[in-house]
Design an enzyme around this catalytic site. Structure first.
Site, PDB file in Angstrom:
ATOM      1  N   ASP A  37       0.897  -1.120  -0.021  1.00  0.00           N
ATOM      2  CA  ASP A  37      -0.245  -0.005  -0.065  1.00  0.00           C
ATOM      3  C   ASP A  37       0.782   1.108   0.102  1.00  0.00           C
ATOM      4  OD1 ASP A  37      -3.321   0.584   0.970  1.00  0.00           O
ATOM      5  OD2 ASP A  37      -1.706   2.135   1.187  1.00  0.00           O
ATOM      6  N   ASN A  93     -12.812  -3.125   2.449  1.00  0.00           N
ATOM      7  CA  ASN A  93     -13.805  -2.009   2.575  1.00  0.00           C
ATOM      8  C   ASN A  93     -14.642  -1.985   1.246  1.00  0.00           C
ATOM      9  OD1 ASN A  93     -12.714  -0.904   4.849  1.00  0.00           O
ATOM     10  ND2 ASN A  93     -11.009  -0.241   3.725  1.00  0.00           N
ATOM     11  N   GLY A  99     -15.715   2.962   3.442  1.00  0.00           N
ATOM     12  CA  GLY A  99     -14.565   3.489   3.090  1.00  0.00           C
ATOM     13  C   GLY A  99     -13.884   2.965   2.153  1.00  0.00           C
ATOM     14  N   THR A 101     -12.331   3.179  -1.397  1.00  0.00           N
ATOM     15  CA  THR A 101     -11.746   4.431  -2.095  1.00  0.00           C
ATOM     16  C   THR A 101     -11.284   3.904  -3.423  1.00  0.00           C
ATOM     17  OG1 THR A 101      -9.740   4.285  -1.514  1.00  0.00           O
ATOM     18  CG2 THR A 101     -11.134   5.796  -0.247  1.00  0.00           C
ATOM     19  N   HIS A 106     -10.288  -5.475  -3.252  1.00  0.00           N
ATOM     20  CA  HIS A 106      -8.984  -5.680  -2.780  1.00  0.00           C
ATOM     21  C   HIS A 106      -9.090  -6.254  -1.384  1.00  0.00           C
ATOM     22  CE1 HIS A 106     -10.057  -1.494  -2.842  1.00  0.00           C
ATOM     23  NE2 HIS A 106      -9.275  -1.428  -1.421  1.00  0.00           N
ATOM     24  N   HIS A 108      -7.108  -5.919   2.366  1.00  0.00           N
ATOM     25  CA  HIS A 108      -5.811  -5.391   3.094  1.00  0.00           C
ATOM     26  C   HIS A 108      -5.380  -6.293   3.763  1.00  0.00           C
ATOM     27  CE1 HIS A 108      -6.849  -1.052   2.267  1.00  0.00           C
ATOM     28  NE2 HIS A 108      -7.976  -1.447   1.997  1.00  0.00           N
TER      29      HIS A 108
HETATM   30  P1  5GP Z   1      -9.666   1.461   0.190  1.00  0.00           P
HETATM   31  O1  5GP Z   1      -9.801   2.809   0.570  1.00  0.00           O
HETATM   32  O2  5GP Z   1     -10.245   1.263  -1.106  1.00  0.00           O
HETATM   33  O3  5GP Z   1     -10.079   0.099   1.172  1.00  0.00           O
HETATM   34  O4  5GP Z   1      -8.172   0.909   0.105  1.00  0.00           O
HETATM   35  C1  5GP Z   1      -7.351   1.631  -1.073  1.00  0.00           C
HETATM   36  C2  5GP Z   1      -5.783   1.510  -0.797  1.00  0.00           C
HETATM   37  O5  5GP Z   1      -5.044   1.674  -2.119  1.00  0.00           O
HETATM   38  C3  5GP Z   1      -5.530   2.533   0.426  1.00  0.00           C
HETATM   39  O6  5GP Z   1      -5.128   2.033   1.505  1.00  0.00           O
HETATM   40  C4  5GP Z   1      -4.579   3.552  -0.383  1.00  0.00           C
HETATM   41  O7  5GP Z   1      -3.552   3.921   0.466  1.00  0.00           O
HETATM   42  C5  5GP Z   1      -3.853   2.637  -1.208  1.00  0.00           C
HETATM   43  N1  5GP Z   1      -3.467   3.327  -2.722  1.00  0.00           N
HETATM   44  C6  5GP Z   1      -4.150   4.169  -3.305  1.00  0.00           C
HETATM   45  N2  5GP Z   1      -3.513   4.855  -4.410  1.00  0.00           N
HETATM   46  C7  5GP Z   1      -2.581   3.727  -4.503  1.00  0.00           C
HETATM   47  C8  5GP Z   1      -1.550   3.771  -5.574  1.00  0.00           C
HETATM   48  O8  5GP Z   1      -1.337   4.258  -6.407  1.00  0.00           O
HETATM   49  N3  5GP Z   1      -0.715   2.621  -5.148  1.00  0.00           N
HETATM   50  C9  5GP Z   1      -0.552   1.851  -4.072  1.00  0.00           C
HETATM   51  N4  5GP Z   1       0.198   1.118  -3.980  1.00  0.00           N
HETATM   52  N5  5GP Z   1      -1.671   2.046  -3.110  1.00  0.00           N
HETATM   53  C10 5GP Z   1      -2.527   3.019  -3.373  1.00  0.00           C
END
Ligand code: 5GP
Ligand code: ZN
Length: 120
Positions: A37, A93, A99, A101, A106, A108
């Site tokens: 991440d 998420n 939450g 984004t 995916h 985590h």
């Molecule tokens: P969500 O908020 O959708 O559950 O998780 C998305 C995750 O993607 C976040 O933890 C964020 O830090 C990560 N993320 C967003 N943009 C990038 C990117 O360009 N590269 C990587 N490696 N992680 C990303």
């Protein structure tokens, strides 16, 4: 360069899987890709994504069952390789209120420290 199934050119993680956007890979096989991440919330923070574009867990169809099971089955090996012998957290998420984004399914993998709070 990996093949993305249901590739969505607007999707950040599809472009990461393809290699068009750089990432730090920690694991890859024919069905999934795992990378660090960009904004880690703990000493270890890895994202595991299917190579098939699926918007979220909420969009998983019955025919995706084996794919999701495969991802869950590779997570312990990734966690072990990251040194998470003392436990870790797996989170997916879903949607704005969840939450999420990035609208590509995916998981985590978060660990490397004692995580605060209980989620259930
Ligand atoms: P969500 O908020 O959708 O559950 O998780 C998305 C995750 O993607 C976040 O933890 C964020 O830090 C990560 N993320 C967003 N943009 C990038 C990117 O360009 N590269 C990587 N490696 N992680 C990303
Ligand atoms: Zn995608």
């Amino acid at each position: 360069m990996s093949e993305v199934i249901n590739y969505d050119s607007e999707c950040l993680f599809c472009n990461i899987i393809k290699g068009d956007i750089p990432s730090t890979k920690v694991y890859e096989d024919e069905l999934c890709y795992a990378f660090r991440d960009i904004a880690p919330q703990a000493p270890v923070h890895v994202l595991v994504v299917p190579k098939k574009h699926i918007p979220s867990l909420d969009a998983v169809a019955p025919e995706d069952g084996a794919l999701v099971t495969h991802i869950l089955a590779v997570i312990p090996g990734i966690a072990a390789a990251e040194g998470l012998q003392n436990g870790y957290r797996v989170v997916s998420n879903i949607g704005p209120d969840g939450g999420q984004t990035v609208p590509h399914l995916h998981f985590h993998i978060i660990g490397g420290t004692s995580l605060a709070g209980r989620m259930a």
